[in-house]
Design a protein around this motif. Sequence first.
Motif, PDB file in Angstrom:
ATOM      1  N   GLY A 146     -51.019  36.747 -70.604  1.00 14.14           N
ATOM      2  CA  GLY A 146     -50.672  36.284 -71.942  1.00 14.14           C
ATOM      3  C   GLY A 146     -51.844  35.989 -72.853  1.00 14.14           C
ATOM      4  O   GLY A 146     -51.643  35.701 -74.022  1.00 14.14           O
ATOM      5  N   LEU A 147     -53.066  36.037 -72.321  1.00  9.61           N
ATOM      6  CA  LEU A 147     -54.234  35.688 -73.125  1.00  9.61           C
ATOM      7  C   LEU A 147     -55.192  36.857 -73.296  1.00  9.61           C
ATOM      8  O   LEU A 147     -55.437  37.608 -72.355  1.00  9.61           O
ATOM      9  N   THR A 148     -55.760  36.956 -74.477  1.00 10.89           N
ATOM     10  CA  THR A 148     -56.873  37.874 -74.665  1.00 10.89           C
ATOM     11  C   THR A 148     -58.109  37.176 -74.125  1.00 10.89           C
ATOM     12  O   THR A 148     -58.111  35.956 -73.906  1.00 10.89           O
ATOM     13  N   LYS A 149     -59.170  37.913 -73.944  1.00 14.83           N
ATOM     14  CA  LYS A 149     -60.422  37.309 -73.483  1.00 14.83           C
ATOM     15  C   LYS A 149     -60.927  36.286 -74.495  1.00 14.83           C
ATOM     16  O   LYS A 149     -61.438  35.230 -74.114  1.00 14.83           O
ATOM     17  N   GLU A 150     -60.766  36.557 -75.766  1.00  9.41           N
ATOM     18  CA  GLU A 150     -61.212  35.630 -76.804  1.00  9.41           C
ATOM     19  C   GLU A 150     -60.409  34.332 -76.739  1.00  9.41           C
ATOM     20  O   GLU A 150     -60.973  33.237 -76.833  1.00  9.41           O
ATOM     21  N   GLN A 151     -59.087  34.425 -76.587  1.00  7.29           N
ATOM     22  CA  GLN A 151     -58.245  33.228 -76.508  1.00  7.29           C
ATOM     23  C   GLN A 151     -58.586  32.383 -75.279  1.00  7.29           C
ATOM     24  O   GLN A 151     -58.489  31.162 -75.322  1.00  7.29           O
ATOM     25  N   ALA A 152     -58.972  33.030 -74.186  1.00  9.31           N
ATOM     26  CA  ALA A 152     -59.278  32.328 -72.941  1.00  9.31           C
ATOM     27  C   ALA A 152     -60.700  31.771 -72.902  1.00  9.31           C
ATOM     28  O   ALA A 152     -61.044  31.027 -71.994  1.00  9.31           O
ATOM     29  N   GLY A 153     -61.535  32.133 -73.842  1.00  8.41           N
ATOM     30  CA  GLY A 153     -62.922  31.681 -73.815  1.00  8.41           C
ATOM     31  C   GLY A 153     -63.733  32.375 -72.729  1.00  8.41           C
ATOM     32  O   GLY A 153     -64.646  31.786 -72.150  1.00  8.41           O
ATOM     33  N   TYR A 154     -63.418  33.628 -72.463  1.00  6.86           N
ATOM     34  CA  TYR A 154     -64.091  34.437 -71.439  1.00  6.86           C
ATOM     35  C   TYR A 154     -65.552  34.639 -71.803  1.00  6.86           C
ATOM     36  O   TYR A 154     -65.870  35.064 -72.910  1.00  6.86           O
ATOM     37  N   LYS A 155     -66.447  34.281 -70.877  1.00  9.32           N
ATOM     38  CA  LYS A 155     -67.894  34.351 -71.152  1.00  9.32           C
ATOM     39  C   LYS A 155     -68.653  34.350 -69.831  1.00  9.32           C
ATOM     40  O   LYS A 155     -68.081  34.032 -68.785  1.00  9.32           O
ATOM     41  N   PRO A 156     -69.949  34.681 -69.839  1.00  8.69           N
ATOM     42  CA  PRO A 156     -70.737  34.607 -68.612  1.00  8.69           C
ATOM     43  C   PRO A 156     -70.689  33.187 -68.028  1.00  8.69           C
ATOM     44  O   PRO A 156     -70.764  32.205 -68.770  1.00  8.69           O
ATOM     45  N   ALA A 157     -70.543  33.092 -66.718  1.00  9.59           N
ATOM     46  CA  ALA A 157     -70.467  31.789 -66.053  1.00  9.59           C
ATOM     47  C   ALA A 157     -71.819  31.085 -66.066  1.00  9.59           C
ATOM     48  O   ALA A 157     -72.828  31.693 -65.733  1.00  9.59           O
ATOM     49  N   PRO A 158     -71.848  29.794 -66.407  1.00  6.44           N
ATOM     50  CA  PRO A 158     -73.110  29.057 -66.438  1.00  6.44           C
ATOM     51  C   PRO A 158     -73.625  28.678 -65.049  1.00  6.44           C
ATOM     52  O   PRO A 158     -74.795  28.378 -64.887  1.00  6.44           O
ATOM     53  N   LYS A 159     -72.726  28.667 -64.037  1.00  7.09           N
ATOM     54  CA  LYS A 159     -73.131  28.339 -62.669  1.00  7.09           C
ATOM     55  C   LYS A 159     -72.167  29.016 -61.687  1.00  7.09           C
ATOM     56  O   LYS A 159     -71.019  29.310 -62.031  1.00  7.09           O
ATOM     57  N   PRO A 160     -72.609  29.289 -60.465  1.00 12.72           N
ATOM     58  CA  PRO A 160     -71.798  30.025 -59.489  1.00 12.72           C
ATOM     59  C   PRO A 160     -70.451  29.379 -59.170  1.00 12.72           C
ATOM     60  O   PRO A 160     -69.485  30.079 -58.896  1.00 12.72           O
ATOM     61  N   GLN A 161     -70.361  28.072 -59.238  1.00 14.01           N
ATOM     62  CA  GLN A 161     -69.126  27.370 -58.878  1.00 14.01           C
ATOM     63  C   GLN A 161     -67.952  27.667 -59.805  1.00 14.01           C
ATOM     64  O   GLN A 161     -66.807  27.417 -59.439  1.00 14.01           O
ATOM     65  N   VAL A 162     -68.218  28.173 -61.003  1.00 11.84           N
ATOM     66  CA  VAL A 162     -67.135  28.444 -61.957  1.00 11.84           C
ATOM     67  C   VAL A 162     -66.996  29.933 -62.284  1.00 11.84           C
ATOM     68  O   VAL A 162     -66.394  30.296 -63.290  1.00 11.84           O
ATOM     69  N   ARG A 163     -67.538  30.780 -61.428  1.00  7.90           N
ATOM     70  CA  ARG A 163     -67.399  32.225 -61.630  1.00  7.90           C
ATOM     71  C   ARG A 163     -65.955  32.653 -61.383  1.00  7.90           C
ATOM     72  O   ARG A 163     -65.235  32.045 -60.590  1.00  7.90           O
ATOM     73  N   CYS A 164     -65.539  33.720 -62.030  1.00  5.38           N
ATOM     74  CA  CYS A 164     -64.181  34.239 -61.831  1.00  5.38           C
ATOM     75  C   CYS A 164     -63.895  34.563 -60.365  1.00  5.38           C
ATOM     76  O   CYS A 164     -62.773  34.360 -59.901  1.00  5.38           O
ATOM     77  N   ASP A 165     -64.891  35.042 -59.616  1.00  2.97           N
ATOM     78  CA  ASP A 165     -64.621  35.368 -58.216  1.00  2.97           C
ATOM     79  C   ASP A 165     -64.412  34.120 -57.355  1.00  2.97           C
ATOM     80  O   ASP A 165     -64.031  34.212 -56.200  1.00  2.97           O
ATOM     81  N   ALA A 166     -64.597  32.921 -57.927  1.00  2.00           N
ATOM     82  CA  ALA A 166     -64.293  31.669 -57.232  1.00  2.00           C
ATOM     83  C   ALA A 166     -62.976  31.064 -57.744  1.00  2.00           C
ATOM     84  O   ALA A 166     -62.578  29.987 -57.324  1.00  2.00           O
ATOM     85  N   CYS A 167     -62.291  31.778 -58.623  1.00  2.00           N
ATOM     86  CA  CYS A 167     -61.055  31.290 -59.251  1.00  2.00           C
ATOM     87  C   CYS A 167     -59.824  31.793 -58.494  1.00  2.00           C
ATOM     88  O   CYS A 167     -59.787  32.935 -58.042  1.00  2.00           O
ATOM     89  N   GLU A 168     -58.805  30.945 -58.401  1.00  2.00           N
ATOM     90  CA  GLU A 168     -57.594  31.340 -57.699  1.00  2.00           C
ATOM     91  C   GLU A 168     -56.804  32.432 -58.418  1.00  2.00           C
ATOM     92  O   GLU A 168     -55.938  33.056 -57.817  1.00  2.00           O
ATOM     93  N   PHE A 169     -57.084  32.683 -59.682  1.00  2.00           N
ATOM     94  CA  PHE A 169     -56.311  33.653 -60.445  1.00  2.00           C
ATOM     95  C   PHE A 169     -56.901  35.059 -60.455  1.00  2.00           C
ATOM     96  O   PHE A 169     -56.279  35.983 -60.976  1.00  2.00           O
ATOM     97  N   MET A 170     -58.101  35.259 -59.898  1.00  2.00           N
ATOM     98  CA  MET A 170     -58.718  36.595 -59.882  1.00  2.00           C
ATOM     99  C   MET A 170     -58.344  37.342 -58.612  1.00  2.00           C
ATOM    100  O   MET A 170     -58.343  36.796 -57.519  1.00  2.00           O
ATOM    101  N   PHE A 171     -58.017  38.634 -58.778  1.00  6.51           N
ATOM    102  CA  PHE A 171     -57.702  39.502 -57.647  1.00  6.51           C
ATOM    103  C   PHE A 171     -58.109  40.923 -57.993  1.00  6.51           C
ATOM    104  O   PHE A 171     -57.840  41.352 -59.114  1.00  6.51           O
TER     105      PHE A 171
END
Length: 65
Positions: free
Chosen positions: A6-31
């Motif tokens: 339901g979100l565009t990248k702009e609406q979600a605030g998609y951006k380079p991760a500032p630290k490894p702990q918050v990277r998309c590959d550490a997120c429960e929603f990425m597959f």
Amino acid sequence: MPSTWGLTKEQAGYKPAPKPQVRCDACEFMFPRTSTGTCKYVRGLIKADYTCNEFSPRKRPAAGS
């Protein structure tokens, strides 16, 4: 939570991760958890080393599971 894709990248605030702990590959929603995958909520290809406002860390299995 937003609707599925339901979100565009702009609406979600998609951006380079500032630290490894918050990277998309550490997120429960990425597959899958590869260099590029998809997100349950954000449309388009998702880079593993990016993040967004919907980030939620993956749950760790309980001890003894």
